[in-house]
Design a protein around this motif. Sequence first.
Motif, PDB file in Angstrom:
ATOM      1  N   LYS A 140       4.395   3.775  -4.035  1.00  0.00           N
ATOM      2  CA  LYS A 140       3.854   4.633  -5.008  1.00  0.00           C
ATOM      3  C   LYS A 140       5.044   4.748  -5.939  1.00  0.00           C
ATOM      4  O   LYS A 140       4.681   4.435  -7.418  1.00  0.00           O
ATOM      5  CB  LYS A 140       3.956   5.959  -4.530  1.00  0.00           C
ATOM      6  N   THR A 166      -4.417   2.230 -11.721  1.00  0.00           N
ATOM      7  CA  THR A 166      -5.094   1.892 -11.013  1.00  0.00           C
ATOM      8  C   THR A 166      -7.019   2.342 -11.659  1.00  0.00           C
ATOM      9  O   THR A 166      -6.560   2.504 -13.049  1.00  0.00           O
ATOM     10  CB  THR A 166      -5.743   2.688  -9.679  1.00  0.00           C
ATOM     11  N   ASP A 167      -8.205   1.115 -11.325  1.00  0.00           N
ATOM     12  CA  ASP A 167      -9.024   0.734 -12.282  1.00  0.00           C
ATOM     13  C   ASP A 167      -9.756   2.181 -11.082  1.00  0.00           C
ATOM     14  O   ASP A 167      -9.934   3.017 -10.627  1.00  0.00           O
ATOM     15  CB  ASP A 167      -9.752  -0.523 -11.995  1.00  0.00           C
ATOM     16  N   GLU A 168     -11.103   1.914 -11.597  1.00  0.00           N
ATOM     17  CA  GLU A 168     -12.202   3.335 -11.227  1.00  0.00           C
ATOM     18  C   GLU A 168     -12.268   3.266  -9.733  1.00  0.00           C
ATOM     19  O   GLU A 168     -12.889   4.159  -9.668  1.00  0.00           O
ATOM     20  CB  GLU A 168     -13.409   2.894 -12.500  1.00  0.00           C
ATOM     21  N   ASN A 169     -11.740   1.662  -9.099  1.00  0.00           N
ATOM     22  CA  ASN A 169     -11.823   1.831  -7.834  1.00  0.00           C
ATOM     23  C   ASN A 169     -10.976   2.220  -7.069  1.00  0.00           C
ATOM     24  O   ASN A 169     -10.421   1.296  -6.353  1.00  0.00           O
ATOM     25  CB  ASN A 169     -12.726   0.111  -7.750  1.00  0.00           C
ATOM     26  N   LYS A 170      -9.952   3.016  -7.589  1.00  0.00           N
ATOM     27  CA  LYS A 170      -8.328   3.149  -7.225  1.00  0.00           C
ATOM     28  C   LYS A 170      -7.759   1.903  -6.480  1.00  0.00           C
ATOM     29  O   LYS A 170      -7.125   2.139  -5.518  1.00  0.00           O
ATOM     30  CB  LYS A 170      -9.189   4.183  -5.653  1.00  0.00           C
ATOM     31  N   LYS A 171      -8.128   0.598  -6.999  1.00  0.00           N
ATOM     32  CA  LYS A 171      -7.043  -0.873  -6.894  1.00  0.00           C
ATOM     33  C   LYS A 171      -6.188  -0.668  -7.398  1.00  0.00           C
ATOM     34  O   LYS A 171      -6.107  -0.350  -8.977  1.00  0.00           O
ATOM     35  CB  LYS A 171      -7.848  -2.021  -6.677  1.00  0.00           C
ATOM     36  N   GLU A 184       1.008  -1.144  -0.225  1.00  0.00           N
ATOM     37  CA  GLU A 184      -0.243  -0.170  -0.225  1.00  0.00           C
ATOM     38  C   GLU A 184       0.767   1.086  -0.136  1.00  0.00           C
ATOM     39  O   GLU A 184       0.690   2.576  -0.643  1.00  0.00           O
ATOM     40  CB  GLU A 184      -0.396   0.197   1.080  1.00  0.00           C
TER      41      GLU A 184
END
Length: 607
Positions: A334, A355-360, A331
């Motif tokens: 960066k 990341t994807d739309e879910n910030k994952k 996590e």
Amino acid sequence: MRLIRRLRFFRSLQWRLVTIFILIAFVLMSTAAVSLNLFVESFYYNTFKQGLEGGFERGFLNPGEDATEEDAERIVRHYSSNKANAMLDFYLNDHKTFTILDGRTNEVKFSDERSFSQDWDSLSLEIQKSKNYLKALAGEIGDSESLFIVGNKEYFDYARPIENTPLIFYFRYDREEWAGLMDEFNKIIQLSFLIAIILSLLFGYVLSKTITVPIVNLMHRARKIASGDFGRVLEVKSKDEIGKLTKAFNYMASELKKNLNEVSREKNKIETILNYMTDGIIAFNLKGEVIHINPVLKVMLGIKEEWDMNFNEFSKRYDLGVSIEEISYLETYKTKEVNTTIGDKYVKVYFAIFTDENKKPDGVIAVFHDVTEQQKLDEMRREFVANVSHELRTPLTSIKSYSETLLEGALEDKETATKFLSVINSEADRMTRLVKDLLQLSRLDNNQMKWNITKFSLEKLVRDCIQKLEISANEKDQTIECYKIGDVEDVEADRDRIEQVLINILSNAMKYTPKGGKISIYVGKMYSSVYVKVKDSGIGIPKEDLPRIFERFYRTDKARSREMGGTGLGLAIAKEIIEAHNGEISVTSDIGKGTEFTIKLPVKCGL
């Protein structure tokens, strides 16, 4: 195959709707037929039942309320008389019969002549199977509206016990009386059913067309949109739900076209940026598979064919020291910067997650920045500083040493003092030349050089330079020859700076050419440029040193160069001056055979 197509055709919405219409017609007609049959049967039974109950109420069929068990025989004789038969004819006909039974023994006491069975024992057995007769045996009126089947005959029946006596009145009504009517009704219903089916098929087909045709058009339009054709707009032919759906579909197609065009523009923009970036780009998904690699990185890595290497293999091959798990699941991770080498290139690699739309985390991007030139510049800068320090330290050391010796008493010896002062003067001149060259390079690097552009003859300048160096050439018994090739135009350039370059090249040729050697100079014109070639018969330059010959402070033989008074900056300055005039300077050489410098200048330098 044709059968499969037909089956698919009949599975279409249109034929489903037609089938539904036919099924509705079938259900309605079947319900009507069943209801009509039940209604007719119920009507005939109720008429039969009401007639009998009316007869009992009016006393025509009632033997009397004061009858007793002893009157049973009298009752039987009464109904078997002609008078009673005449009375019963009012209620009975060829399809209705009347029977009297003894409820204790089930014996038939009387049955009218219209009875369906003259064998009273068989008749008794038949009647005993009747539910209505069994109810009468229990003391109730048997008036259940249900058909009583005997063999291939169907009847309605009615049973009524005679109070205070063991007798039971049993009436039977043959279905044949209304069967003909029912058959006619059913024929009419069948014909109506056939007509209803045909009409349902026609109306269902027409109505389904109004629903399915717009849907089929929407389907075909959706396929064209899926293939990228957004041209045609569907016509809205109604204001119902289908029309609203068509309108919504047209709006969706329009918005989808705009969104796809915007996405396509952004995609093309990003691809163009990635493809024309000077840095190499490679992207991996979370499985470690390559999803994009730009042409710059392919060239940098020497990739010519399809590449199926995953991230961890890629990291291991190029010694990057990272794994896909480290980048994706930490996590706090960066970005990461790694220094590595690829072939003869120095490369900085920057890793970042996207990341994807879910910030994952959805993948990893690696940017390869070629810092070879920067690294070389840093090395040259360090080497330059070291060379300058060394070049300055050497004369300073000599000056200090000789000065200290003079101060310690060497001044008393005039010959020694003169010799030492001569060395100090020589080293000071050497430092002056070095500083002067460094200042000139600094002005060239910072575009602070002041140029004095004039028009002059390059051939005459070359001959003037030869004349200035003639004494030095005679001292080494060297021959300098100058040849003019064709007509040579005058050039527009800074004469003093070009002279500086020629003097430097000629001086180097004389220094590294042994006594009795030969130096040949050619002046000519090629297209819109003039050139000067200086060819000597000296010691030559090793091939591995040729690419670096114009670097600052670079010497092929450092000890010998210093002995001859060189600073190691002459060729670097010459290259800067010629390139500032939009010209070229190049060198070729063979060990033991000599060296050839070529200077090309445009007729008009454009400074």
